[in-house]
Design a protein around this motif. Structure first.
Motif, short mmCIF file in Angstrom:
data_model
loop_
_atom_site.label_atom_id
_atom_site.label_comp_id
_atom_site.label_asym_id
_atom_site.label_seq_id
_atom_site.Cartn_x
_atom_site.Cartn_y
_atom_site.Cartn_z
N GLY A 225 0.81 -1.21 0.00
CA GLY A 225 0.00 0.00 0.00
C GLY A 225 0.84 1.25 0.00
O GLY A 225 1.86 1.35 -0.68
N GLU A 226 0.44 2.22 0.83
CA GLU A 226 1.09 3.52 0.82
C GLU A 226 2.44 3.46 1.55
O GLU A 226 2.72 2.52 2.30
CB GLU A 226 0.17 4.56 1.47
CG GLU A 226 -0.17 4.26 2.91
CD GLU A 226 -1.25 5.18 3.46
OE1 GLU A 226 -1.80 5.97 2.68
OE2 GLU A 226 -1.53 5.10 4.66
N GLY A 227 3.24 4.48 1.30
CA GLY A 227 4.57 4.54 1.91
C GLY A 227 5.66 4.32 0.89
O GLY A 227 5.41 4.01 -0.27
N SER A 230 11.31 0.75 2.79
CA SER A 230 11.04 -0.19 3.88
C SER A 230 9.86 0.23 4.73
O SER A 230 9.32 -0.58 5.50
CB SER A 230 12.29 -0.32 4.75
OG SER A 230 12.64 0.95 5.31
N ALA A 231 9.44 1.49 4.60
CA ALA A 231 8.30 1.98 5.39
C ALA A 231 6.96 1.71 4.70
O ALA A 231 5.91 2.05 5.24
CB ALA A 231 8.46 3.47 5.65
N ARG A 232 7.02 1.11 3.53
CA ARG A 232 5.76 0.87 2.81
C ARG A 232 4.93 -0.17 3.55
O ARG A 232 5.45 -1.20 4.00
CB ARG A 232 6.05 0.39 1.38
CG ARG A 232 4.82 0.43 0.51
CD ARG A 232 5.15 0.36 -0.94
NE ARG A 232 3.94 0.48 -1.74
CZ ARG A 232 3.87 0.28 -3.04
NH1 ARG A 232 4.97 -0.03 -3.72
NH2 ARG A 232 2.73 0.41 -3.68
N ARG A 233 3.64 0.05 3.64
CA ARG A 233 2.75 -0.83 4.40
C ARG A 233 2.35 -2.00 3.51
O ARG A 233 1.87 -1.82 2.40
CB ARG A 233 1.53 -0.04 4.87
CG ARG A 233 1.91 1.14 5.72
CD ARG A 233 0.78 2.07 5.99
NE ARG A 233 -0.10 1.59 7.05
CZ ARG A 233 -1.10 2.29 7.57
NH1 ARG A 233 -1.34 3.52 7.10
NH2 ARG A 233 -1.85 1.80 8.53
N ASP A 254 0.35 -3.93 -6.45
CA ASP A 254 0.61 -2.53 -6.10
C ASP A 254 -0.73 -1.87 -5.77
O ASP A 254 -1.52 -1.57 -6.66
CB ASP A 254 1.28 -1.82 -7.27
CG ASP A 254 1.72 -0.41 -6.92
OD1 ASP A 254 1.29 0.10 -5.87
OD2 ASP A 254 2.49 0.18 -7.71
N ALA A 255 -0.99 -1.68 -4.48
CA ALA A 255 -2.26 -1.09 -4.03
C ALA A 255 -2.03 0.29 -3.43
O ALA A 255 -2.64 0.66 -2.43
CB ALA A 255 -2.92 -2.02 -3.02
N ARG A 256 -1.14 1.03 -4.06
CA ARG A 256 -0.84 2.38 -3.56
C ARG A 256 -2.08 3.28 -3.60
O ARG A 256 -2.15 4.28 -2.88
CB ARG A 256 0.29 3.00 -4.37
CG ARG A 256 0.99 4.16 -3.69
CD ARG A 256 2.06 4.75 -4.60
NE ARG A 256 3.12 3.80 -4.88
CZ ARG A 256 4.18 3.64 -4.10
NH1 ARG A 256 4.28 4.35 -2.99
NH2 ARG A 256 5.12 2.77 -4.42
N ASP A 257 -3.04 2.93 -4.45
CA ASP A 257 -4.25 3.73 -4.52
C ASP A 257 -5.13 3.58 -3.28
O ASP A 257 -6.04 4.38 -3.06
CB ASP A 257 -5.06 3.36 -5.77
CG ASP A 257 -5.47 1.89 -5.79
OD1 ASP A 257 -4.59 1.05 -5.60
OD2 ASP A 257 -6.65 1.61 -6.00
N VAL A 258 -4.89 2.55 -2.48
CA VAL A 258 -5.61 2.40 -1.21
C VAL A 258 -4.93 3.32 -0.19
O VAL A 258 -3.76 3.15 0.14
CB VAL A 258 -5.58 0.94 -0.71
CG1 VAL A 258 -6.30 0.82 0.62
CG2 VAL A 258 -6.22 0.03 -1.75
N ALA A 275 -5.86 -6.26 2.64
CA ALA A 275 -6.12 -7.70 2.56
C ALA A 275 -7.30 -7.98 1.63
O ALA A 275 -7.29 -8.96 0.87
CB ALA A 275 -6.40 -8.25 3.95
N GLU A 276 -8.32 -7.12 1.68
CA GLU A 276 -9.48 -7.29 0.79
C GLU A 276 -9.06 -7.18 -0.67
O GLU A 276 -9.53 -7.94 -1.52
CB GLU A 276 -10.53 -6.23 1.12
CG GLU A 276 -11.83 -6.36 0.35
CD GLU A 276 -12.68 -7.50 0.83
OE1 GLU A 276 -13.41 -8.08 0.00
OE2 GLU A 276 -12.61 -7.84 2.03
N ARG A 277 -8.15 -6.24 -0.97
CA ARG A 277 -7.66 -6.09 -2.33
C ARG A 277 -6.93 -7.38 -2.76
O ARG A 277 -7.13 -7.88 -3.88
CB ARG A 277 -6.72 -4.90 -2.43
CG ARG A 277 -6.01 -4.75 -3.78
CD ARG A 277 -6.97 -4.41 -4.91
NE ARG A 277 -7.57 -3.13 -4.69
CZ ARG A 277 -7.04 -1.96 -5.02
NH1 ARG A 277 -5.86 -1.93 -5.61
NH2 ARG A 277 -7.70 -0.84 -4.79
#
Length: 346
Positions: A225-227, A230-233, A254-258, A275-277
């Motif tokens: 997701g975002e970040g 190494s800090a990316r969630r 790649d779910a950066r849009d969440v 997790a849903e994605r």
């Protein structure tokens, strides 16, 4: 076959019965399409224009003309080829304009996406008063979802695929009505409804094409997701934890849009959305098993009488391969050879 031609305001203009051939493909959870091959004339060119609609009295799929081709030939005559998609294609005209975060039933989430885009949008120019929602069915499946900028048709089709819903847009009392629905189980494994079995042994399946495809199969999703760095969630989702070694198949999503909206969404809720994605993506990355069959018209089981789009039926090919499968698509064809009905079971 009589075809009903409607103006953009859904008023009836004419009934056409001169088509040389018609291909009418309806689908359970995706947009359908059609092709009409008809002798050309000045009157027909004026009638069958782009954005007008084509319907049938015996089917609730409503086509929108998107392309008109005219072919001239001194020997065979002049013909028009009129093609388009069904009314569900209007969802392709909208995106999810504003970030939408939803946690609730899938049915209500789908209804919200359509309502925000067409029925009660914040931007007046997006509103279309002639699109209505059918009465809700109160289905109970739940999901967390977040969309920003996604094409509305893509969002609806993907959600329907993930949770095994169908959707349709039909014409009723001068309005378009969108319905999100489930189909029936008519397979040999149930006793509630009459069982439907398609088999060459029963003389109601004249040809079949069976496919089992593991090419795109995945069992584990790493969802990011975002970040940054190494800090990316991130979170991991597995469709089958027993798949290890060579049986484990991984995919990166790649779910950066969440987005957590800078903390407005709690950490636990955000990870659940990731997790849903992943779960949704894995559902579409399953082993594909499909069987396409040509059904003998009028033999034992009749489409739209004994079974309907989306229904689960039992199909047995000549080699004994048996599948309880949904009728995901039905292609009806009228031409010089008569009528054929070709369902795709998936």
């Amino acid at each position: 076959m009589d075809l009903y031609v409607y103006e953009k305001d859904y008023s009836l203009l004419a009934i056409v019965d001169t088509a040389s051939s018609i291909i009418w493909a309806n689908r359970f959870r995706q947009c359908g399409d059609f092709e009409i091959y008809i002798p050309a004339s000045t009157a027909m060119l004026e009638l069958l224009t782009i954005d007008r609609l084509i319907g049938r009295m015996d089917d609730d799929m409503l086509g929108i003309i998107e392309r008109v081709e005219v072919q001239t030939n001194e020997e065979s005559g002049d013909y028009m080829i009129v093609t388009g998609r069904d009314a569900r294609s209007i969802l392709d005209r909208r995106i999810v304009w504003e970030q939408t975060i939803y946690n609730g039933t899938v049915e209500n989430g789908l209804r919200k996406l359509v309502t925000d885009a067409y029925i009660s949008p914040t931007i007046t120019a997006r509103k279309y008063a002639k699109l209505k929602l059918a009465t809700a069915h109160s289905y109970t499946e739940r999901a967390r979802m977040q969309y920003t900028g996604t094409v509305l048709l893509e969002a609806v089709e993907n959600l329907c695929a993930a949770y095994n819903y169908g959707f349709k847009i039909s014409l009723s009392a001068g309005n378009l009505v969108l319905d999100i629905y489930k189909a029936s189980n008519r397979s040999a494994d149930q006793t509630t409804l009459p069982r439907l079995i398609f088999s060459e042994d029963f003389d109601n399946l004249t040809a079949s094409n069976y496919i089992k495809d593991k090419t795109g199969y995945k069992t584990v999703a790493l969802v990011a997701g975002e970040g940054e760095g190494s800090a990316r969630r991130k979170t991991t989702v597995e469709s089958d934890s027993t798949k290890i070694g060579l049986d484990r198949r991984e995919v990166y999503i790649d779910a950066r849009d969440v987005s957590s909206n800078e903390g407005e969404v709690s950490a636990s809720d955000y990870m659940e959305m990731l997790a849903e994605r992943g779960t949704s993506e894995l559902q579409t990355a399953a082993v594909v098993e499909s069987m396409e069959g040509t059904v003998e018209a009028g033999q034992m089981h009749t489409y739209k009488v004994d079974y309907f789009l989306g229904d689960t039926v039992t199909v047995i090919d000549k080699y004994g391969i048996t599948a309880n499968a949904q009728v995901l698509e039905v292609v009806e064809t009228w031409d010089e050879n008569g009528y054929t009905c070709t369902p795709t079971f998936g």
